[in-house]
Design a protein around this motif. Structure first.
Motif, mmCIF file in Angstrom:
data_model
loop_
_atom_site.group_PDB
_atom_site.id
_atom_site.type_symbol
_atom_site.label_atom_id
_atom_site.label_comp_id
_atom_site.label_asym_id
_atom_site.label_seq_id
_atom_site.Cartn_x
_atom_site.Cartn_y
_atom_site.Cartn_z
ATOM 1 N N PHE A 296 0.848 -1.188 0.000
ATOM 2 C CA PHE A 296 0.000 0.000 0.000
ATOM 3 C C PHE A 296 0.881 1.234 0.000
ATOM 4 C CE2 PHE A 296 -2.393 3.295 2.500
ATOM 5 C CZ PHE A 296 -3.290 3.605 1.493
ATOM 6 N N ASP A 297 0.766 2.026 -1.045
ATOM 7 C CA ASP A 297 1.575 3.238 -1.176
ATOM 8 C C ASP A 297 0.672 4.393 -1.601
ATOM 9 O OD1 ASP A 297 3.451 5.181 -1.536
ATOM 10 O OD2 ASP A 297 4.294 4.334 -3.386
ATOM 11 N N PRO A 298 0.319 5.276 -0.665
ATOM 12 C CA PRO A 298 -0.555 6.394 -1.001
ATOM 13 C C PRO A 298 0.160 7.564 -1.673
ATOM 14 C CG PRO A 298 0.008 6.498 1.312
ATOM 15 C CD PRO A 298 0.665 5.249 0.771
ATOM 16 N N ALA A 299 1.460 7.418 -1.950
ATOM 17 C CA ALA A 299 2.242 8.529 -2.507
ATOM 18 C C ALA A 299 1.620 9.132 -3.775
ATOM 19 C CB ALA A 299 3.682 8.072 -2.779
ATOM 20 N N PRO A 300 1.043 8.332 -4.709
ATOM 21 C CA PRO A 300 0.458 8.936 -5.914
ATOM 22 C C PRO A 300 -0.699 9.888 -5.629
ATOM 23 C CG PRO A 300 0.833 6.587 -6.253
ATOM 24 C CD PRO A 300 1.064 6.854 -4.796
ATOM 25 N N LEU A 301 -1.317 9.761 -4.450
ATOM 26 C CA LEU A 301 -2.431 10.655 -4.124
ATOM 27 C C LEU A 301 -1.960 12.064 -3.797
ATOM 28 C CD1 LEU A 301 -4.546 8.268 -1.862
ATOM 29 C CD2 LEU A 301 -4.998 8.898 -4.244
ATOM 30 N N VAL A 302 -0.705 12.199 -3.373
ATOM 31 C CA VAL A 302 -0.204 13.510 -2.956
ATOM 32 C C VAL A 302 -0.221 14.503 -4.110
ATOM 33 C CG1 VAL A 302 1.762 14.772 -2.019
ATOM 34 C CG2 VAL A 302 1.163 12.524 -1.072
ATOM 35 N N PRO A 303 0.400 14.211 -5.266
ATOM 36 C CA PRO A 303 0.333 15.172 -6.373
ATOM 37 C C PRO A 303 -1.076 15.323 -6.939
ATOM 38 C CG PRO A 303 1.397 13.131 -7.084
ATOM 39 C CD PRO A 303 1.261 13.056 -5.599
ATOM 40 N N TYR A 304 -1.865 14.260 -6.859
ATOM 41 C CA TYR A 304 -3.238 14.323 -7.368
ATOM 42 C C TYR A 304 -4.059 15.334 -6.570
ATOM 43 C CZ TYR A 304 -7.798 12.700 -9.042
ATOM 44 O OH TYR A 304 -9.046 12.626 -9.603
ATOM 45 N N LEU A 305 -4.015 15.243 -5.246
ATOM 46 C CA LEU A 305 -4.769 16.183 -4.408
ATOM 47 C C LEU A 305 -4.192 17.590 -4.516
ATOM 48 C CD1 LEU A 305 -7.210 15.421 -2.535
ATOM 49 C CD2 LEU A 305 -5.897 13.485 -3.366
ATOM 50 N N GLU A 306 -2.876 17.673 -4.685
ATOM 51 C CA GLU A 306 -2.254 18.994 -4.856
ATOM 52 C C GLU A 306 -2.751 19.650 -6.131
ATOM 53 O OE1 GLU A 306 2.217 21.010 -5.159
ATOM 54 O OE2 GLU A 306 1.974 18.844 -4.787
ATOM 55 N N LYS A 307 -2.853 18.861 -7.198
ATOM 56 C CA LYS A 307 -3.333 19.396 -8.475
ATOM 57 C C LYS A 307 -4.793 19.851 -8.357
ATOM 58 C CE LYS A 307 -2.686 20.068 -12.947
ATOM 59 N NZ LYS A 307 -1.634 20.983 -13.471
ATOM 60 N N LEU A 308 -5.581 19.109 -7.573
ATOM 61 C CA LEU A 308 -6.982 19.480 -7.393
ATOM 62 C C LEU A 308 -7.149 20.673 -6.457
ATOM 63 C CD1 LEU A 308 -8.686 15.969 -7.036
ATOM 64 C CD2 LEU A 308 -8.546 17.417 -9.067
ATOM 65 N N GLY A 309 -6.109 20.983 -5.697
ATOM 66 C CA GLY A 309 -6.168 22.136 -4.801
ATOM 67 C C GLY A 309 -6.928 21.880 -3.521
ATOM 68 N N ILE A 310 -6.924 20.619 -3.063
ATOM 69 C CA ILE A 310 -7.635 20.244 -1.841
ATOM 70 C C ILE A 310 -6.630 20.005 -0.718
ATOM 71 C CG2 ILE A 310 -8.856 18.292 -0.786
ATOM 72 C CD1 ILE A 310 -10.789 20.009 -2.077
ATOM 73 N N PRO A 311 -6.841 20.570 0.468
ATOM 74 C CA PRO A 311 -5.962 20.243 1.604
ATOM 75 C C PRO A 311 -5.942 18.736 1.833
ATOM 76 C CG PRO A 311 -7.404 22.082 2.159
ATOM 77 C CD PRO A 311 -7.895 21.547 0.846
ATOM 78 N N TYR A 312 -4.752 18.188 2.059
ATOM 79 C CA TYR A 312 -4.612 16.737 2.151
ATOM 80 C C TYR A 312 -3.667 16.374 3.284
ATOM 81 C CZ TYR A 312 -3.617 11.916 0.675
ATOM 82 O OH TYR A 312 -3.462 10.553 0.633
ATOM 83 N N PHE A 313 -4.112 15.423 4.098
ATOM 84 C CA PHE A 313 -3.333 14.978 5.243
ATOM 85 C C PHE A 313 -3.101 13.470 5.149
ATOM 86 C CE2 PHE A 313 -6.385 18.299 6.402
ATOM 87 C CZ PHE A 313 -5.526 19.327 6.775
#
Length: 269
Positions: free
Chosen positions: A90-107
């Motif tokens: 399980f590697d959530p790393a790909p979600l980091v740039p995705y949420l950044e591109k969408l402009g949503i705060p992500y934790f």
């Protein structure tokens, strides 16, 4: 956010991943909107934290709630959070740039849940222990970051499976709740997909090439589970009775509403 970047899910299937907001199809929009109203899930000024596992359901929820946010007559905030149990596969790393591109705060909350289970679990299943740990981490993060609502992506199929598991193995008529208050009384939990079938979310994720993280709980996917057994049982019954889930939705409604009155009377902001 430039609304020209929004795309309807019922348009031509894209040939490459979309890194912008996607509007759900009209049927999914309608079901979610009616559910939000039926269970009074969102209030003006709410700060909603979406539990983002990386699966098709939570990613679809992210886009559906953003669609509601753009069109609702009330104002509310959105953010997303992923619990990383630090297990192989399980590697959530790909979600980091995705949420950044969408402009949503992500934790991202990281915790060695398997290690804690091996150390502390007594007479319980790993899945149950993991669920409690994850929920505690989500509540903790919501408090720390100032979010009063936690949105989860479970759908009607999940509720039907939970109902059968509870009846067959727990001796109770129970399932997941649509809108309720946590035990501490400071976070409301909502499930906007309780009227949505799983296949609708699978279609939405596939058609729009959402960055789904497969097998996001390897410890559970490594072996058959009770939930998978009941999923197959329901699928077999639905082949004989195409109206099965329509009937189950009516049957489960009183159970979905459990805790709703308390949630509506609570002041969690």
């Amino acid at each position: 956010m430039n609304t020209s970047s929004l795309r309807e899910s019922d348009q031509t299937t894209p040939s490459e991943p979309i890194w912008s907001w996607i509007s759900p199809g009209k049927k999914l929009q309608r079901i979610v909107a009616r559910t939000l109203i039926e269970f009074s899930m969102i209030r003006p000024g709410d700060r909603i934290l979406i539990g983002l596992s990386g699966g098709k359901d939570s990613l679809s929820l992210l886009h559906c709630l953003r669609h509601v946010q753009r069109r609702a007559p009330i104002s509310f905030d959105l953010a997303a959070i992923t619990v990383d149990p630090l297990v192989g596969g399980f590697d959530p790393a790909p979600l980091v740039p995705y949420l950044e591109k969408l402009g949503i705060p992500y934790f991202v909350e990281r915790e060695d849940i398997v290690g804690l289970a091996n150390e502390h679990m007594r007479g319980d299943s790993y899945c149950a222990f993991c669920a409690r740990m994850k929920r505690g981490l989500l509540y903790k993060a919501a408090r720390r970051e100032g979010y009063n609502v936690l949105a989860l992506g479970q759908h009607l199929d999940d509720l039907a499976e939970s109902f059968l598991m509870s009846a067959f193995h727990g001796g109770k008529l129970n399932t997941m709740k649509a809108h309720y208050l946590n035990d501490a009384g400071d976070v409301r939990i909502i499930r906007p997909f309780v009227r949505v079938r799983e296949r609708m979310l699978a279609d939405f994720a596939t058609q729009n090439l959402l960055p789904v993280i497969r097998d996001n709980c390897p410890a559970c996917f490594a072996k058959p589970t009770q939930r998978e057994h009941f999923k197959q049982l329901l699928a077999a019954e639905e082949r004989l009775n195409p109206q099965l889930f329509r009937s189950l939705a009516v049957t489960l409604t009183p159970l979905m509403r459990d805790g709703l009155e308390k949630a509506l009377s609570a002041q969690t902001r």
